[in-house]
Write a protein that holds these residues in place. Sequence first.
Motif, PDB file in Angstrom:
ATOM      1  N   PHE A 160       4.535  -1.095  -7.188  1.00  0.00           N
ATOM      2  CA  PHE A 160       4.310  -1.358  -8.605  1.00  0.00           C
ATOM      3  C   PHE A 160       5.417  -0.795  -9.498  1.00  0.00           C
ATOM      4  O   PHE A 160       5.651  -1.330 -10.577  1.00  0.00           O
ATOM      5  CB  PHE A 160       2.931  -0.848  -9.011  1.00  0.00           C
ATOM      6  CG  PHE A 160       1.839  -1.540  -8.237  1.00  0.00           C
ATOM      7  CD1 PHE A 160       1.508  -2.860  -8.495  1.00  0.00           C
ATOM      8  CD2 PHE A 160       1.172  -0.876  -7.214  1.00  0.00           C
ATOM      9  CE1 PHE A 160       0.522  -3.503  -7.767  1.00  0.00           C
ATOM     10  CE2 PHE A 160       0.181  -1.512  -6.487  1.00  0.00           C
ATOM     11  CZ  PHE A 160      -0.150  -2.832  -6.759  1.00  0.00           C
ATOM     12  N   GLN A 210       8.596  -2.900  -7.701  1.00  0.00           N
ATOM     13  CA  GLN A 210       8.309  -4.329  -7.575  1.00  0.00           C
ATOM     14  C   GLN A 210       8.548  -4.900  -6.174  1.00  0.00           C
ATOM     15  O   GLN A 210       8.984  -6.028  -6.023  1.00  0.00           O
ATOM     16  CB  GLN A 210       9.129  -5.131  -8.599  1.00  0.00           C
ATOM     17  CG  GLN A 210       8.847  -4.771 -10.039  1.00  0.00           C
ATOM     18  CD  GLN A 210       7.410  -5.079 -10.426  1.00  0.00           C
ATOM     19  OE1 GLN A 210       6.919  -6.140 -10.123  1.00  0.00           O
ATOM     20  NE2 GLN A 210       6.759  -4.130 -11.072  1.00  0.00           N
ATOM     21  N   GLU A 264       7.051  -6.571  -3.208  1.00  0.00           N
ATOM     22  CA  GLU A 264       5.799  -7.310  -3.042  1.00  0.00           C
ATOM     23  C   GLU A 264       5.053  -6.953  -1.761  1.00  0.00           C
ATOM     24  O   GLU A 264       3.822  -6.903  -1.750  1.00  0.00           O
ATOM     25  CB  GLU A 264       6.078  -8.817  -3.088  1.00  0.00           C
ATOM     26  CG  GLU A 264       4.825  -9.644  -3.192  1.00  0.00           C
ATOM     27  CD  GLU A 264       5.101 -11.099  -3.463  1.00  0.00           C
ATOM     28  OE1 GLU A 264       4.447 -11.929  -2.814  1.00  0.00           O
ATOM     29  OE2 GLU A 264       5.954 -11.403  -4.318  1.00  0.00           O
ATOM     30  N   GLN A 279       3.068  -3.917  -2.422  1.00  0.00           N
ATOM     31  CA  GLN A 279       1.892  -4.244  -3.231  1.00  0.00           C
ATOM     32  C   GLN A 279       0.779  -4.798  -2.339  1.00  0.00           C
ATOM     33  O   GLN A 279      -0.384  -4.396  -2.457  1.00  0.00           O
ATOM     34  CB  GLN A 279       2.240  -5.279  -4.303  1.00  0.00           C
ATOM     35  CG  GLN A 279       3.160  -4.789  -5.366  1.00  0.00           C
ATOM     36  CD  GLN A 279       3.625  -5.914  -6.282  1.00  0.00           C
ATOM     37  OE1 GLN A 279       3.229  -7.070  -6.136  1.00  0.00           O
ATOM     38  NE2 GLN A 279       4.476  -5.567  -7.233  1.00  0.00           N
ATOM     39  N   LEU A 326      -2.852  -3.139  -1.596  1.00  0.00           N
ATOM     40  CA  LEU A 326      -4.096  -3.836  -1.906  1.00  0.00           C
ATOM     41  C   LEU A 326      -4.967  -4.048  -0.666  1.00  0.00           C
ATOM     42  O   LEU A 326      -6.169  -4.300  -0.787  1.00  0.00           O
ATOM     43  CB  LEU A 326      -3.801  -5.169  -2.596  1.00  0.00           C
ATOM     44  CG  LEU A 326      -3.257  -5.026  -4.023  1.00  0.00           C
ATOM     45  CD1 LEU A 326      -2.789  -6.367  -4.560  1.00  0.00           C
ATOM     46  CD2 LEU A 326      -4.285  -4.402  -4.940  1.00  0.00           C
ATOM     47  N   VAL A 352      -9.684  -8.596  -6.990  1.00  0.00           N
ATOM     48  CA  VAL A 352      -8.493  -7.974  -7.594  1.00  0.00           C
ATOM     49  C   VAL A 352      -7.228  -8.468  -6.898  1.00  0.00           C
ATOM     50  O   VAL A 352      -6.226  -8.783  -7.554  1.00  0.00           O
ATOM     51  CB  VAL A 352      -8.601  -6.434  -7.541  1.00  0.00           C
ATOM     52  CG1 VAL A 352      -7.287  -5.763  -7.877  1.00  0.00           C
ATOM     53  CG2 VAL A 352      -9.699  -5.951  -8.464  1.00  0.00           C
ATOM     54  N   THR A 353      -7.259  -8.567  -5.572  1.00  0.00           N
ATOM     55  CA  THR A 353      -6.093  -9.039  -4.835  1.00  0.00           C
ATOM     56  C   THR A 353      -5.769 -10.487  -5.192  1.00  0.00           C
ATOM     57  O   THR A 353      -4.595 -10.848  -5.344  1.00  0.00           O
ATOM     58  CB  THR A 353      -6.331  -8.900  -3.315  1.00  0.00           C
ATOM     59  OG1 THR A 353      -6.625  -7.529  -3.020  1.00  0.00           O
ATOM     60  CG2 THR A 353      -5.113  -9.330  -2.521  1.00  0.00           C
ATOM     61  N   TRP A 370      -4.194 -10.491  -8.676  1.00  0.00           N
ATOM     62  CA  TRP A 370      -2.820  -9.986  -8.626  1.00  0.00           C
ATOM     63  C   TRP A 370      -1.907 -10.982  -7.910  1.00  0.00           C
ATOM     64  O   TRP A 370      -0.771 -11.198  -8.332  1.00  0.00           O
ATOM     65  CB  TRP A 370      -2.770  -8.623  -7.953  1.00  0.00           C
ATOM     66  CG  TRP A 370      -1.406  -8.026  -8.033  1.00  0.00           C
ATOM     67  CD1 TRP A 370      -0.475  -7.952  -7.031  1.00  0.00           C
ATOM     68  CD2 TRP A 370      -0.785  -7.471  -9.185  1.00  0.00           C
ATOM     69  NE1 TRP A 370       0.675  -7.370  -7.498  1.00  0.00           N
ATOM     70  CE2 TRP A 370       0.517  -7.065  -8.818  1.00  0.00           C
ATOM     71  CE3 TRP A 370      -1.195  -7.280 -10.493  1.00  0.00           C
ATOM     72  CZ2 TRP A 370       1.395  -6.473  -9.711  1.00  0.00           C
ATOM     73  CZ3 TRP A 370      -0.315  -6.685 -11.385  1.00  0.00           C
ATOM     74  CH2 TRP A 370       0.964  -6.293 -10.981  1.00  0.00           C
ATOM     75  N   TYR A 417      -1.130 -13.819 -10.226  1.00  0.00           N
ATOM     76  CA  TYR A 417      -0.179 -13.351 -11.229  1.00  0.00           C
ATOM     77  C   TYR A 417       1.228 -13.309 -10.635  1.00  0.00           C
ATOM     78  O   TYR A 417       2.193 -13.753 -11.264  1.00  0.00           O
ATOM     79  CB  TYR A 417      -0.588 -11.971 -11.750  1.00  0.00           C
ATOM     80  CG  TYR A 417       0.448 -11.333 -12.625  1.00  0.00           C
ATOM     81  CD1 TYR A 417       0.656 -11.781 -13.928  1.00  0.00           C
ATOM     82  CD2 TYR A 417       1.244 -10.297 -12.148  1.00  0.00           C
ATOM     83  CE1 TYR A 417       1.625 -11.203 -14.727  1.00  0.00           C
ATOM     84  CE2 TYR A 417       2.207  -9.714 -12.941  1.00  0.00           C
ATOM     85  CZ  TYR A 417       2.398 -10.174 -14.228  1.00  0.00           C
ATOM     86  OH  TYR A 417       3.358  -9.609 -15.013  1.00  0.00           O
ATOM     87  N   GLN A 418       1.352 -12.791  -9.419  1.00  0.00           N
ATOM     88  CA  GLN A 418       2.660 -12.703  -8.767  1.00  0.00           C
ATOM     89  C   GLN A 418       3.235 -14.090  -8.490  1.00  0.00           C
ATOM     90  O   GLN A 418       4.433 -14.309  -8.624  1.00  0.00           O
ATOM     91  CB  GLN A 418       2.566 -11.915  -7.464  1.00  0.00           C
ATOM     92  CG  GLN A 418       2.370 -10.444  -7.633  1.00  0.00           C
ATOM     93  CD  GLN A 418       3.557  -9.791  -8.321  1.00  0.00           C
ATOM     94  OE1 GLN A 418       4.695 -10.205  -8.180  1.00  0.00           O
ATOM     95  NE2 GLN A 418       3.281  -8.759  -9.092  1.00  0.00           N
ATOM     96  N   ASN A 461       4.310 -15.643 -11.846  1.00  0.00           N
ATOM     97  CA  ASN A 461       5.360 -14.886 -12.489  1.00  0.00           C
ATOM     98  C   ASN A 461       6.701 -15.271 -11.860  1.00  0.00           C
ATOM     99  O   ASN A 461       6.940 -15.025 -10.701  1.00  0.00           O
ATOM    100  CB  ASN A 461       5.083 -13.384 -12.305  1.00  0.00           C
ATOM    101  CG  ASN A 461       5.993 -12.531 -13.131  1.00  0.00           C
ATOM    102  OD1 ASN A 461       6.703 -13.029 -13.999  1.00  0.00           O
ATOM    103  ND2 ASN A 461       5.977 -11.244 -12.875  1.00  0.00           N
TER     104      ASN A 461
END
Length: 175
Positions: free
Chosen positions: A96, A99, A101, A104, A108, A158-159, A162, A165-166, A169
């Motif tokens: 985080f 960055q 991945e 992350q 998670l 949540v995963t 996220w 979002y990833q 993005n």
Amino acid sequence: MSFYQSVFELIDMRSFSNLWFWIALAVMWSTASHWVLGVPYDMVLRARRNGGQAEQDLEDLTRINTNRLLYIANVSGLWLLGFGCFLLTALAVLGFAYQLEIAQALFLLGFPMSIVGLLSLSTARLIHQEQAEGEQLRRRLTRHRLYVQITGMLSIFVTALWGMYQNMNIGPLGG
């Protein structure tokens, strides 16, 4: 174009857009909710339906697994806690703050499983203290399974958020 470039172009190696990550996530939570303190949940159901030898098998296997878990916690619990906290902190910072991945994704996966580990240790201590057997043991294992499933649902939610979002993005600044 080299062979490796072709393979990496064919298979997206980013974690959240990789099908294997989502398969691993589903298998991990399915397995975690089936094996309650190392006891397959179908044994709990069979003991509830049939009693007798199935009940005795459930109590024996639960006793073996809770004693094993409590022994590991008593002998090397602080070392495992320290190493686990270090690993999760390293993954969180790499993922985080820097960055990365894959870090992350591993965070998670790992953080909710560490919660399940703590829940398992707590349930094992309660079973050991109460000397639970019969209906009390089945209730305790069923409640533990429910908590694991709730943790799994929150983790998957949540995963997924996220991961979406990833995947949406584009670039380091989102545009």
